[in-house]
Design an enzyme around this catalytic site. Structure first.
Site, PDB file in Angstrom:
ATOM      1  N   ARG A  10       0.768  -1.277   0.065  1.00  7.28           N
ATOM      2  CA  ARG A  10      -0.010   0.172  -0.016  1.00  7.28           C
ATOM      3  C   ARG A  10       0.943   1.275  -0.148  1.00  7.28           C
ATOM      4  NH1 ARG A  10      -3.574   2.964   4.235  1.00  7.28           N
ATOM      5  NH2 ARG A  10      -5.386   3.684   2.946  1.00  7.28           N
TER       6      ARG A  10
ATOM      7  N   ILE B   6      -7.109   7.707  -0.428  1.00 10.76           N
ATOM      8  CA  ILE B   6      -7.233   6.291  -0.728  1.00 10.76           C
ATOM      9  C   ILE B   6      -7.973   5.586   0.597  1.00 10.76           C
ATOM     10  CG2 ILE B   6      -4.993   6.295   0.327  1.00 10.76           C
ATOM     11  CD1 ILE B   6      -4.165   3.852  -0.917  1.00 10.76           C
ATOM     12  N   SER B   7      -8.981   4.755  -0.099  1.00 12.74           N
ATOM     13  CA  SER B   7      -9.737   4.097   1.119  1.00 12.74           C
ATOM     14  C   SER B   7      -9.073   3.344   2.163  1.00 12.74           C
ATOM     15  CB  SER B   7     -10.863   3.323   0.405  1.00 12.74           C
ATOM     16  OG  SER B   7     -11.515   4.023  -0.311  1.00 12.74           O
ATOM     17  N   GLN B   8      -9.295   3.223   3.257  1.00 17.40           N
ATOM     18  CA  GLN B   8      -8.891   2.417   4.282  1.00 17.40           C
ATOM     19  C   GLN B   8      -8.879   0.975   4.125  1.00 17.40           C
ATOM     20  OE1 GLN B   8     -12.598   2.911   7.490  1.00 17.40           O
ATOM     21  NE2 GLN B   8     -11.051   1.367   8.248  1.00 17.40           N
TER      22      GLN B   8
END
Length: 212
Positions: free
Chosen positions: A33, A59-61
């Protein structure tokens, strides 16, 4: 903060939160990530929270990425072709690309789609088609799709996306006003009707029309 131990700790956290699809967990163990965030945020990359990527986007969790991926992959029919609405950093794109034959991803912000294209090419991810377009319209030329993942939330589900689902296909989308969104799973039956399920409360950036 980008070591394998830190990443493994995140995966264990995802398990505790209910992510049970081993295919998804394995992919999220492998995909780094920190490659999808700015240098200043790399130390935050394996914390289970959203991070800014510029252009008022995030950016999504990891939990949300895993949940949406698990949901779209969980149908009775094989998931081979997936449309992603909202390319963003390309992290969700990369996760999907490791699990399905082909990902079609559209983004309304030109700078984001161009940077994501370069990033995934540098990571040797080749089974992704990028489009600079209004995602609320889907991507009709390549429809139908076995799955559709929408990474922004609107007050209603665009009919165009439902229409582009293949029989047995699944659409995962945040729905509701800002601050009161829920993640919905819509499955298109073999008869052409739809079945909807609520996967819980979420917070996403707005789903907007047009291009910038």
């Amino acid at each position: 903060m980008t070591s394998s131990r830190v990443r493994e700790n995140l995966i264990q956290e995802l398990r505790l939160q209910g992510i049970h699809d081993e295919r998804v967990l394995e992919v999220m163990t492998k995909i780094e990530r920190h490659q999808f965030v700015e240098e200043a945020l790399k130390s935050e990359a394996y914390k289970n929270r959203a991070l800014p990527i510029g252009h008022a986007q995030t950016i999504s969790q990891p939990y949300i990425v895993a949940l949406m991926t698990q949901a779209v992959m969980g149908g009775a029919t094989p998931t081979k072709r997936v449309l992603e609405v909202g390319t963003g950093s390309g992290y969700q794109t990369a996760v999907l690309a490791a699990l399905v034959e082909t990902v079609f991803t559209v983004e309304r912000i030109r700078a984001l789609t161009e940077s994501a294209r370069l990033r995934l090419a540098s990571l040797n991810i080749r089974n992704v088609h990028f489009g600079y377009a209004d995602g609320t319209l889907g991507w009709p030329p390549y429809a139908p799709y076995d799955g559709i993942v929408v990474t922004a939330g609107g007050t209603e589900i665009p009919q165009a996306l439902i229409d582009q689902l293949a029989p047995g296909g699944r659409l995962v989308i945040p729905v509701g006003p800002t601050g009161a969104q829920s993640l919905r799973l819509i499955e298109r039956t073999m008869r052409g009707t739809t079945v909807e399920q609520d996967l819980g409360g979420v917070t996403f950036v707005p789903l907007l029309t047009g291009k910038v």
